[in-house]
Design an enzyme around this catalytic site. Structure first.
Site, PDB file in Angstrom:
ATOM      1  N   GLU A  56      -9.711  -0.832  -1.905  1.00 33.85           N
ATOM      2  CA  GLU A  56      -9.413   0.585  -1.637  1.00 33.85           C
ATOM      3  C   GLU A  56      -9.509   1.412  -2.920  1.00 33.85           C
ATOM      4  O   GLU A  56      -9.928   2.565  -2.892  1.00 33.85           O
ATOM      5  CB  GLU A  56      -8.028   0.701  -0.966  1.00 33.85           C
ATOM      6  CG  GLU A  56      -8.090   0.186   0.473  1.00 33.85           C
ATOM      7  CD  GLU A  56      -6.811  -0.408   1.019  1.00 33.85           C
ATOM      8  OE1 GLU A  56      -5.725  -0.159   0.467  1.00 33.85           O
ATOM      9  OE2 GLU A  56      -6.908  -1.158   2.016  1.00 33.85           O
ATOM     10  N   GLY A  84      -7.279  -4.936   7.096  1.00 35.65           N
ATOM     11  CA  GLY A  84      -6.698  -3.998   8.048  1.00 35.65           C
ATOM     12  C   GLY A  84      -7.476  -3.872   9.343  1.00 35.65           C
ATOM     13  O   GLY A  84      -7.257  -2.943  10.124  1.00 35.65           O
ATOM     14  N   LYS A  99       0.860  -1.193   0.000  1.00 36.80           N
ATOM     15  CA  LYS A  99       0.000   0.000   0.000  1.00 36.80           C
ATOM     16  C   LYS A  99       0.896   1.244   0.000  1.00 36.80           C
ATOM     17  O   LYS A  99       1.980   1.203  -0.580  1.00 36.80           O
ATOM     18  CB  LYS A  99      -0.991  -0.056   1.163  1.00 36.80           C
ATOM     19  CG  LYS A  99      -1.749  -1.406   1.154  1.00 36.80           C
ATOM     20  CD  LYS A  99      -2.938  -1.456   2.055  1.00 36.80           C
ATOM     21  CE  LYS A  99      -3.589  -2.839   1.931  1.00 36.80           C
ATOM     22  NZ  LYS A  99      -4.804  -2.984   2.712  1.00 36.80           N
TER      23      LYS A  99
HETATM   24  P1  13P Z   1      -4.246  -6.465   5.604  1.00 33.77           P
HETATM   25  O1  13P Z   1      -3.416  -7.732   5.475  1.00 33.77           O
HETATM   26  O2  13P Z   1      -3.489  -5.345   6.211  1.00 33.77           O
HETATM   27  O3  13P Z   1      -5.565  -6.747   6.235  1.00 33.77           O
HETATM   28  O4  13P Z   1      -4.538  -5.984   4.103  1.00 33.77           O
HETATM   29  C1  13P Z   1      -5.084  -6.873   3.203  1.00 33.77           C
HETATM   30  C2  13P Z   1      -5.044  -6.250   1.858  1.00 33.77           C
HETATM   31  O5  13P Z   1      -5.787  -5.334   1.552  1.00 33.77           O
HETATM   32  C3  13P Z   1      -4.045  -6.768   0.910  1.00 33.77           C
HETATM   33  O6  13P Z   1      -4.294  -6.287  -0.376  1.00 33.77           O
END
Ligand code: 13P
Length: 248
Positions: A96, A172, A11
């Site tokens: 996202e 997340g 990200k």
């Molecule tokens: P997390 O592992 O932080 O929950 O994020 C998952 C994600 O969106 C991977 O693309």
């Protein structure tokens, strides 16, 4: 046999110094891995990822791609540019992107096609919100998201592509889908493909994403239709990412 694959999605995190330590640690730790591994980094760090990971067991990629191949699209990055930096993978349709940047099903399909034109392996993300799960329409949502791409691309474009099931409520949040909940959706996704092409359905790698950590990865990856993971937060800690890869 489908090989397992674990992809880190950084990200919008990192800088040259922290990335260097993380890339080197993952590269060095990946020497003994039997699963595939890749890191999807922010655009400005693709050259750095290539310089550290080239020739290693770890592939690299980007988190998004333009639907256009070139032209007057200020701020966009094309598939050919990603290929120029040695990317193998590109994430398309991450939740996202869908929720904060307006990537519709149609835009996601166009990005998937752009990735294929550039010779990249798209990682198509699908998944329902909490509201949708509670309304009992998870299957409808995921099927709609997949069919939007399939109807634009055709089945053949999914040969060696990757699908990632990421329930939005698990991203997340520290909340994971239970292995059984994830397996149920993964099996449904595979059936959607197998119904039209037994070969593509059986070969398709379907990753789970959403709060995968070293402590829950093995149980999730043991499910028959879960072929690895798309890892957010835990991909920012080399030891955690490597432990998740080892669990695969
Ligand atoms: P997390 O592992 O932080 O929950 O994020 C998952 C994600 O969106 C991977 O693309």
């Amino acid at each position: 046999m489908r090989g397992k694959l674990v992809v880190g999605n950084w990200k919008m995190h990192g800088n040259l110094a922290t990335n260097m330590a993380l890339l080197q640690a993952v590269r060095d730790g990946a020497v003994e891995l039997r699963s595939g591994a890749a890191l999807c980094v922010p655009y400005p760090y693709l050259a750095q990822a290539r310089s550290v990971l080239e020739g290693s067991n770890v592939a690299w990629g980007a988190q998004d791609v333009s639907e256009h191949d070139s032209g007057a699209w200020t701020g966009e990055v094309s598939g050919a540019m990603l290929a120029d930096f040695g990317c193998r993978y590109v994430i398309v349709g991450h939740s996202e992107r869908r929720s904060f940047f307006g990537d519709s099903d149609a835009v996601t399909a166009a990005k998937f096609l752009a990735a294929r034109r550039a010779g990249l392996t798209p990682i198509l993300c699908v998944g329902e919100t909490l509201e949708e799960r509670e309304a009992g329409i998870t299957g409808d949502i995921v099927t709609r998201q997949i069919d939007a791409v399939l109807s634009a691309s055709g089945m053949a474009a999914f040969a060696d592509a990757v699908v990632a099931y990421e329930p939005v409520w698990a991203i997340g949040t520290g909340r994971t889908a239970s292995p059984a909940q994830a397996q149920e959706v993964h099996a449904m996704i595979r059936t959607r493909f197998s119904d039209e092409s037994a070969v593509i359905g059986s070969q398709l790698r379907i990753l789970y994403g959403g709060s995968v950590k070293p402590g829950n990865a093995a149980e999730i990856f043991a499910q028959p239709d879960i072929d690895g993971g798309l890892i957010g937060g835990a991909s920012l800690v080399a030891a955690d990412f490597l432990a998740i890869c080892a669990a695969a």
